[in-house]
Design a protein around this motif. Structure first.
Motif, short mmCIF file in Angstrom:
data_model
loop_
_atom_site.label_atom_id
_atom_site.label_comp_id
_atom_site.label_asym_id
_atom_site.label_seq_id
_atom_site.Cartn_x
_atom_site.Cartn_y
_atom_site.Cartn_z
N TYR A 73 -55.98 26.87 25.27
CA TYR A 73 -56.78 25.95 26.31
C TYR A 73 -57.42 25.39 24.80
O TYR A 73 -58.03 24.13 24.39
CB TYR A 73 -57.24 26.81 27.44
N ALA A 74 -58.41 26.24 24.61
CA ALA A 74 -59.20 25.56 23.27
C ALA A 74 -58.66 24.94 22.19
O ALA A 74 -59.54 23.92 21.77
CB ALA A 74 -60.01 27.23 22.69
N PHE A 75 -57.37 25.26 21.86
CA PHE A 75 -57.03 24.23 20.85
C PHE A 75 -56.61 23.34 21.05
O PHE A 75 -56.92 22.03 20.66
CB PHE A 75 -55.90 25.39 19.75
N ARG A 76 -55.49 22.92 22.32
CA ARG A 76 -55.83 21.80 23.13
C ARG A 76 -56.94 20.52 23.39
O ARG A 76 -57.09 19.99 22.62
CB ARG A 76 -55.08 21.62 23.92
N LEU A 77 -57.80 21.68 23.37
CA LEU A 77 -59.30 20.87 24.36
C LEU A 77 -59.87 20.19 22.87
O LEU A 77 -60.54 18.85 23.22
CB LEU A 77 -60.21 22.21 24.61
N GLY A 78 -59.56 20.91 21.76
CA GLY A 78 -60.49 20.72 20.40
C GLY A 78 -59.36 19.03 19.95
O GLY A 78 -60.64 18.38 18.92
N ALA A 79 -58.04 19.66 20.23
CA ALA A 79 -56.94 18.03 19.99
C ALA A 79 -57.66 17.06 20.57
O ALA A 79 -57.48 16.02 20.13
CB ALA A 79 -55.44 18.51 20.01
N LEU A 80 -58.19 17.05 21.94
CA LEU A 80 -58.44 15.91 22.95
C LEU A 80 -59.46 15.45 22.66
O LEU A 80 -59.69 14.41 22.67
CB LEU A 80 -58.69 16.87 24.29
N LEU A 81 -60.33 16.35 22.07
CA LEU A 81 -61.50 15.71 21.76
C LEU A 81 -61.73 15.10 20.26
O LEU A 81 -62.73 14.16 19.93
CB LEU A 81 -62.71 17.94 21.49
N MET A 82 -60.97 15.91 19.35
CA MET A 82 -60.21 14.67 18.62
C MET A 82 -59.68 13.57 18.57
O MET A 82 -60.50 12.37 18.16
CB MET A 82 -59.61 16.02 17.33
N MET A 83 -58.37 13.70 19.61
CA MET A 83 -58.35 12.21 19.74
C MET A 83 -58.88 11.34 20.93
O MET A 83 -59.59 10.05 20.14
CB MET A 83 -57.03 12.57 20.56
N GLU A 84 -60.48 11.82 21.36
CA GLU A 84 -61.92 10.58 21.57
C GLU A 84 -61.80 10.34 20.69
O GLU A 84 -62.39 8.98 20.34
CB GLU A 84 -61.52 12.09 22.96
N ILE A 85 -62.39 11.28 19.43
CA ILE A 85 -63.43 11.16 18.97
C ILE A 85 -62.51 9.82 17.68
O ILE A 85 -63.32 8.55 17.27
CB ILE A 85 -63.37 12.13 17.57
N PHE A 86 -61.01 9.54 17.71
CA PHE A 86 -60.60 8.56 16.24
C PHE A 86 -60.71 7.58 17.62
O PHE A 86 -60.37 6.37 16.64
CB PHE A 86 -59.31 9.80 16.21
N ALA A 87 -60.15 7.79 18.64
CA ALA A 87 -60.09 6.08 19.83
C ALA A 87 -61.00 5.81 19.65
O ALA A 87 -61.22 4.31 20.30
CB ALA A 87 -59.06 6.38 21.09
N CYS A 88 -62.29 6.53 19.88
CA CYS A 88 -63.63 5.91 19.92
C CYS A 88 -64.25 5.01 18.13
O CYS A 88 -65.16 5.04 18.61
CB CYS A 88 -64.43 6.71 20.20
N ASN A 89 -63.34 5.85 17.73
CA ASN A 89 -64.11 5.33 16.23
C ASN A 89 -63.89 3.42 15.90
O ASN A 89 -63.08 3.06 15.65
CB ASN A 89 -63.20 5.63 15.06
N GLY A 90 -65.44 3.28 15.72
CA GLY A 90 -65.56 1.60 15.47
C GLY A 90 -65.71 1.05 16.33
O GLY A 90 -65.90 -0.04 16.38
N GLN A 91 -65.65 1.23 17.68
CA GLN A 91 -65.94 0.46 19.09
C GLN A 91 -67.15 0.69 19.49
O GLN A 91 -68.01 1.69 19.11
CB GLN A 91 -65.31 1.16 20.52
N ALA A 92 -67.96 -0.62 19.87
CA ALA A 92 -69.39 -0.49 20.12
C ALA A 92 -69.10 0.51 21.81
O ALA A 92 -68.16 -0.18 22.49
CB ALA A 92 -69.52 -1.74 19.56
N SER A 93 -70.21 1.11 21.72
CA SER A 93 -70.35 1.83 22.99
C SER A 93 -71.07 0.85 23.88
O SER A 93 -71.07 0.95 25.50
CB SER A 93 -71.32 2.69 22.90
N GLY A 94 -72.04 -0.60 23.35
CA GLY A 94 -72.44 -1.39 24.20
C GLY A 94 -73.84 -1.20 24.55
O GLY A 94 -74.35 -1.51 24.95
#
Length: 96
Positions: A73-94
């Motif tokens: 569970y913790a490993f998958r949660l960490g992976a999801l957090l990394m995916m979100e970070i990479f997906a938001c990288n470079g996007q302006a939050s507004g």
């Protein structure tokens, strides 16, 4: 075939054998556990020892299942957090 996550958890990829060296309290607690286990077994008759050993086996199986599920569970949660970070990288939050 075990998943990479299972291999990692069960130490097939990396096994941390330095735990007692890094954490002296771990080694002390393990030694105390072993001493008390032997003392307890000495006080039990054969039938009681059999029941106690079966209890320890079942408890060990349960803990193994619980630890694996927590790890996964913790490993998958960490992976999801990394995916979100990479997906938001470079996007302006507004937001300013």
């Amino acid at each position: 075939m075990p998943s990479i996550l299972e291999k990692l958890y069960f130490g097939d990829i990396h096994m941390n054998s330095e735990l007692p060296a890094k954490y002296p309290a771990y080694a002390e607690a393990n030694e105390m556990k072993e001493i008390n286990h032997e003392k307890l077994l000495a006080t039990l008759n054969e039938s009681e020892r059999d029941h106690f050993e079966k209890f320890l086996e079942a408890d060990g199986e349960l803990k193994g299942i619980e630890h694996y599920n927590t790890f996964a569970y913790a490993f998958r949660l960490g992976a999801l957090l990394m995916m979100e970070i990479f997906a938001c990288n470079g996007q302006a939050s507004g937001k300013s």
